[in-house]
Design an enzyme around this catalytic site. Sequence first.
Site, short mmCIF file in Angstrom:
data_model
loop_
_atom_site.label_atom_id
_atom_site.label_comp_id
_atom_site.label_asym_id
_atom_site.label_seq_id
_atom_site.Cartn_x
_atom_site.Cartn_y
_atom_site.Cartn_z
N GLY A 84 0.82 -1.21 0.00
CA GLY A 84 0.00 0.00 0.00
C GLY A 84 0.86 1.26 0.00
N LYS B 166 -10.50 -2.71 -3.50
CA LYS B 166 -10.24 -3.89 -2.67
C LYS B 166 -11.15 -3.87 -1.45
CE LYS B 166 -6.69 -6.66 -0.46
NZ LYS B 166 -5.26 -6.93 -0.35
N CYS C 234 -8.82 0.66 5.49
CA CYS C 234 -8.11 1.30 6.60
C CYS C 234 -9.11 1.99 7.53
CB CYS C 234 -7.15 2.37 6.11
SG CYS C 234 -6.40 2.07 4.54
#
Lengths: 324, 259
Positions: free
Chosen positions: A66, A185, A150
């Site tokens: 990431g 994702k 996140c």
Amino acid sequence: MTERKKQETDPAKRAVLKKEEINTEVVIAGVRLKNPVITASGTFGCGREYAEFLDLGKLGAITTKGIAAVPWEGNRTPRVAETASGMLNAIGLENPGVDVFLERDLPFLKNAGCGVIVNVCGHEPSDYYRVVEKLNGVEGIDLLEINISCPNVKAGGLSLGTDPKTVEEVTRGCKERASQGVIMKLTPNVTDIREIARACEAGGADAVSLINTLTGMKIDIEKQTFVLANRTGGLSGPAIKPVAVRMVYEVSGAVSVPVIGMGGISSAEDAVEFLLAGASAVSVGMANFINPYVTLEIAEGIRDYCARHGISKVTELTGRVKGR
Amino acid sequence: MKRKETARVISQERISGDICSLVLSVTFAGDVSAGQFVSLFPHGKEKLLPRPISVCAADAAAGTIWLVYRVAGKGTKEFSQLIRGDEVEVMGPLGHGFPLEEARGKRVLLIGGGIGIPPLLFCAKALKGSADVTAAAGYRSDSTYLLEELEALCDVLVSTDDGSMGVHGTVLDAVRADGRKADLIFACGPRVMLRAVKEYAAEHGIRAYVSMEERMACGVGVCLGCVCTTTAEDAHSHVHNARVCTEGPVFAAEEVDLS
């Protein structure tokens, strides 16, 4: 759910093919990959470390760690813990930021000879956009994968990827700023993952990838403490595979964009399961840690499977599972 | 060049309490240097992650590496049951070891605590004849291991937690009691020991290198599970973290935060 494709032929009745006759190519968002095997974000760095072990040019694509707008320190250690047939991690997306990525890691990836998917992370939607704007139009980047798992302050401390409205907004925001195809994702830590996938599609996503890790926890009973400094972590590895297969099946029936399946894949047989469930390509994560050569073994094994079943194109495997 | 391969067990014995000695036949023995480690893989489907184990000696001619490890959990327990002729998956050599070049011609103090002793035996062997080496080895009790091997190579100071042998106290107590001068320290052991080594080195103006330990997953630098805090910005992530498995496990003491 949309109606699933009908199976016309019984694979058992087909003639066995030679391996060389199998077309292993898949196309994701207009990008041609030489085979459906991709490395999962966070388990392959930016390719350099595993280049010592294998020819990266034989992979379908590499998904990078990431990448955020600025360097992220990540969480305190311990960041990893072993669990039954899997592991927990709470790395906290440590990364050097997009500028270092573009200057140092991308030139290496460009020469790797495989597809390049850059995974983008952030806290706020604006964080993602800053990264996407910097990646927009950059040569050598084939696709972007937006990690919407996140924790996010704006959405009340929940992962940004659990709220369909925010997901649609972030998808649209990324799409508007990116010349490359956008893969969203998805986190499995939701009640109905199809709802999130539909939000991605509504926002213009070119593909979805799933699943990210399942939130878990491990306690050291002798010390009576959490094993991970972060207390919770993401579970990955073979332990989560059945959950991932189910979700890939559900999502591929709910959206028409391609699905990249992942979650505990460590063999060609595992990968085929995901393809049959509806994935157009697969990502391999934790298994790289156990066997650095596993991705190429999987690519080879998928081809063997196709030959054995008389299937001339890997793309024919997608969604092939039938009801009993 | 790192590789993963199937190694054959040449020998295994329990050398003291929960400490095992394992000799493996590998193709990369000639590439291993003191302070590097290998990943050893459990067999089966439940425990998957490799266990990092430091190398105690490598014999290039024989194509073998010698591992001395503590049985601490299920993975190492499984390794302890390997016998001659068995196969085990191994990856190596991994990480960066001790800067042996820097030790040439110097007075070197090797400080090892517990299962930190094995890589220092490797150092003692590698430095024999090119440096003036003293080893300090801290044990829990007089159930020592690798002590004879160390004594065959250099002067050895011994401490035990229970006072049953050598200086009663920590390995640093033994070093202080002895008081000999050194130009360079190589240390491996628990964090609390490394912190004391760093303080001792700073007090005496001695350059010190410490071998760090952290929970690992990949062992090759991709997962970022095993980072330690560094005093300066690191080159990999541009924060203040270094990967123990890749930039380490050996770091200059002043480079890492041991508080």
